[in-house]
Design a protein around this motif. Structure first.
Motif, PDB file in Angstrom:
ATOM      1  N   VAL A 201       0.843  -1.210   0.048  1.00 36.87           N
ATOM      2  CA  VAL A 201       0.044  -0.082  -0.139  1.00 36.87           C
ATOM      3  C   VAL A 201       0.925   1.356   0.023  1.00 36.87           C
ATOM      4  N   PHE A 202       0.520   2.396  -0.918  1.00 34.52           N
ATOM      5  CA  PHE A 202       1.213   3.537  -0.774  1.00 34.52           C
ATOM      6  C   PHE A 202       0.117   4.673  -0.219  1.00 34.52           C
ATOM      7  N   LEU A 203       0.632   4.625   0.872  1.00 33.25           N
ATOM      8  CA  LEU A 203      -0.285   5.458   2.060  1.00 33.25           C
ATOM      9  C   LEU A 203      -0.455   6.785   1.627  1.00 33.25           C
ATOM     10  N   ASP A 204       0.316   7.271   0.890  1.00 37.46           N
ATOM     11  CA  ASP A 204       0.013   9.008   0.469  1.00 37.46           C
ATOM     12  C   ASP A 204      -0.159   9.178  -0.921  1.00 37.46           C
ATOM     13  N   ARG A 205      -0.779   8.155  -1.722  1.00 34.77           N
ATOM     14  CA  ARG A 205      -1.287   7.925  -3.196  1.00 34.77           C
ATOM     15  C   ARG A 205      -2.724   7.536  -3.215  1.00 34.77           C
ATOM     16  N   ALA A 206      -3.340   8.652  -3.731  1.00 37.91           N
ATOM     17  CA  ALA A 206      -4.934   8.134  -4.090  1.00 37.91           C
ATOM     18  C   ALA A 206      -5.026   6.969  -4.986  1.00 37.91           C
ATOM     19  N   ASN A 207      -5.983   6.123  -4.865  1.00 34.50           N
ATOM     20  CA  ASN A 207      -5.927   4.973  -5.595  1.00 34.50           C
ATOM     21  C   ASN A 207      -6.803   5.105  -6.891  1.00 34.50           C
ATOM     22  N   THR A 208      -6.064   5.915  -7.775  1.00 39.08           N
ATOM     23  CA  THR A 208      -6.578   6.269  -8.976  1.00 39.08           C
ATOM     24  C   THR A 208      -5.560   5.919 -10.125  1.00 39.08           C
ATOM     25  N   GLU A 215       6.748   4.114 -14.349  1.00 37.42           N
ATOM     26  CA  GLU A 215       8.149   3.810 -14.641  1.00 37.42           C
ATOM     27  C   GLU A 215       9.274   5.018 -14.083  1.00 37.42           C
ATOM     28  N   LYS A 216      10.273   4.602 -13.334  1.00 38.70           N
ATOM     29  CA  LYS A 216      11.360   5.336 -12.810  1.00 38.70           C
ATOM     30  C   LYS A 216      10.829   6.230 -11.672  1.00 38.70           C
ATOM     31  N   GLU A 217       9.685   5.828 -11.236  1.00 39.38           N
ATOM     32  CA  GLU A 217       9.430   6.793  -9.979  1.00 39.38           C
ATOM     33  C   GLU A 217       9.709   5.868  -8.621  1.00 39.38           C
ATOM     34  N   LYS A 218       9.982   6.525  -7.705  1.00 37.40           N
ATOM     35  CA  LYS A 218      10.469   5.990  -6.660  1.00 37.40           C
ATOM     36  C   LYS A 218       9.495   6.561  -5.512  1.00 37.40           C
ATOM     37  N   LEU A 219       8.969   5.398  -4.626  1.00 32.82           N
ATOM     38  CA  LEU A 219       8.009   5.677  -3.526  1.00 32.82           C
ATOM     39  C   LEU A 219       8.191   4.846  -2.441  1.00 32.82           C
ATOM     40  N   GLU A 220       7.733   5.521  -1.437  1.00 34.29           N
ATOM     41  CA  GLU A 220       7.888   4.511  -0.264  1.00 34.29           C
ATOM     42  C   GLU A 220       6.405   3.992   0.056  1.00 34.29           C
ATOM     43  N   GLY A 221       6.380   2.569   0.205  1.00 31.77           N
ATOM     44  CA  GLY A 221       5.296   1.683   0.495  1.00 31.77           C
ATOM     45  C   GLY A 221       5.193   0.977   1.684  1.00 31.77           C
ATOM     46  N   ARG A 222       4.017   0.572   2.034  1.00 32.63           N
ATOM     47  CA  ARG A 222       4.008  -0.364   3.421  1.00 32.63           C
ATOM     48  C   ARG A 222       3.675  -1.722   2.824  1.00 32.63           C
ATOM     49  N   ILE A 236      10.289   1.545  -3.211  1.00 36.54           N
ATOM     50  CA  ILE A 236       9.822   0.759  -4.195  1.00 36.54           C
ATOM     51  C   ILE A 236      10.347   1.668  -5.554  1.00 36.54           C
ATOM     52  N   GLU A 237      10.614   1.203  -6.521  1.00 37.60           N
ATOM     53  CA  GLU A 237      11.069   1.846  -7.755  1.00 37.60           C
ATOM     54  C   GLU A 237      10.490   1.331  -8.999  1.00 37.60           C
ATOM     55  N   GLY A 238       9.375   1.792  -9.677  1.00 37.52           N
ATOM     56  CA  GLY A 238       8.785   1.256 -10.734  1.00 37.52           C
ATOM     57  C   GLY A 238       9.828   1.121 -12.113  1.00 37.52           C
ATOM     58  N   VAL A 239       9.939   0.150 -12.803  1.00 37.17           N
ATOM     59  CA  VAL A 239      10.839  -0.186 -13.518  1.00 37.17           C
ATOM     60  C   VAL A 239      10.387  -0.254 -15.063  1.00 37.17           C
ATOM     61  N   ARG A 240       9.165  -1.006 -15.361  1.00 33.75           N
ATOM     62  CA  ARG A 240       8.616  -1.268 -16.538  1.00 33.75           C
ATOM     63  C   ARG A 240       7.198  -1.550 -16.551  1.00 33.75           C
ATOM     64  N   GLU A 241       6.529  -0.648 -17.075  1.00 31.61           N
ATOM     65  CA  GLU A 241       5.076  -0.893 -16.870  1.00 31.61           C
ATOM     66  C   GLU A 241       4.666  -1.729 -17.928  1.00 31.61           C
ATOM     67  N   LEU A 242       4.239  -3.124 -17.652  1.00 33.10           N
ATOM     68  CA  LEU A 242       3.995  -3.910 -18.662  1.00 33.10           C
ATOM     69  C   LEU A 242       2.409  -4.018 -19.196  1.00 33.10           C
ATOM     70  N   TYR A 243       1.681  -3.735 -18.350  1.00 30.14           N
ATOM     71  CA  TYR A 243       0.214  -3.721 -18.811  1.00 30.14           C
ATOM     72  C   TYR A 243      -0.489  -2.458 -17.910  1.00 30.14           C
ATOM     73  N   PHE A 244      -1.335  -1.779 -18.791  1.00 28.54           N
ATOM     74  CA  PHE A 244      -2.311  -0.650 -17.946  1.00 28.54           C
ATOM     75  C   PHE A 244      -3.522  -0.757 -18.953  1.00 28.54           C
ATOM     76  N   GLU A 245      -4.525  -0.904 -18.197  1.00 31.36           N
ATOM     77  CA  GLU A 245      -6.075  -0.975 -18.641  1.00 31.36           C
ATOM     78  C   GLU A 245      -6.873  -0.237 -18.159  1.00 31.36           C
TER      79      GLU A 245
END
Length: 266
Positions: A201-208, A215-222, A236-245
């Motif tokens: 869970v990313f506590l400081d991010r809205a679920n949208t 990709e390339k974004e670094k966030l603190e997660g629980r 956590i660092e996003g590396v490659r978005e493989l799917y988005f719908e």
């Protein structure tokens, strides 16, 4: 209703009841992984497809492993993000993760480079393969009874050296499906922890969709491992978005393309 009409109506109903039920629609799935094979069902908010399900699987053909064919094809097409699986057998998806009669642990399928329904190309050597479900990672029915978390929430899966996050889908409208490969610092997950299930869970991010991990974004997660009594602080660092719908998961399943999908290249 006169007798003749009644008999005709009765006959029609009897014929209708004797008809064979329509076979279930095929349950197409995303394929990810370059060291192991993972499948993610492509859900929609309609009765036949309202399931989010993620599996670890094994490909064989003629009794021999066919996984290297998939791995090599993926490695030789590094710009291709999406691989999809199209089942050749018809079955109810819950039979893969519920003890329904008859339960199922394998099926025939073919593999496509890119999206099967959007001009994907069949991968040579991966037609009419046997797909064995080795492990159910996550499975939930999207029946409208689930509450969508306020915070951005994912399921972590993979192997210690190959990790993915899948966005937890809850309810329309709107919601979104996403798989992104990640790097994680702060805890080295064991295979046992990953097999048990890890929620992030990313506590400081809205679920949208707009606020999803990119990709390339670094966030603190629980993180929380199923059955554990403590939370994990993760970098956590996003590396490659493989799917988005997004469009297929609106209330109507419009099958269009949203502005966010265009921006992401899907």
């Amino acid at each position: 209703m006169d007798m003749k009409s009644h008999q005709s109506h009765k006959s029609h109903e009897e014929n209708k009841s004797n008809e064979e039920p329509e076979p279930p629609p095929p349950h197409n799935m995303m394929v990810v992984g370059e060291k192991s094979v993972y499948l993610s069902h492509l859900p929609m908010f309609m009765p036949e497809h309202r399931f989010q399900a993620i599996f670890e699987a094994e490909f064989t053909k003629g009794g021999k492993s066919a996984q290297e064919i998939y791995f090599k094809d993926r490695q030789s097409h590094p710009k291709v993000k999406m691989y999809t699986l199209n089942p050749l057998d018809t079955f109810e998806l819950p039979t893969l993760f519920r003890p329904l009669p008859p339960p199922r642990s394998s099926f025939k399928a073919r593999i496509f480079r890119d999206h099967f329904e959007r001009g994907g190309v069949a991968v040579s050597g991966l037609n009419n393969i046997d797909v064995k479900i080795k492990r159910v990672i996550y499975a939930e029915e999207l029946d409208g009874t689930r509450t969508k978390p306020d915070e951005l929430t994912y399921i972590l899966f993979g192997r210690p050296e190959e990790l993915f996050l899948a966005h937890v889908i809850a309810a329309p409208p709107p919601d979104f499906d996403q798989i992104i490969s990640v790097k994680i610092d702060g805890h080295k997950f064991t295979e046992q922890e990953l097999e048990t299930g890890v929620r992030v869970v990313f506590l400081d991010r809205a679920n949208t969709a707009v606020e999803r991990l990119k990709e390339k974004e670094k966030l603190e997660g629980r993180g929380h491992v199923t059955g554990a009594h403590q939370f994990l602080d993760l970098n956590i660092e996003g590396v490659r978005e493989l799917y988005f719908e997004e469009s297929e998961l609106d209330a109507a399943g419009t099958m269009g393309t949203t502005a966010e999908e265009k921006k992401a290249g899907f």
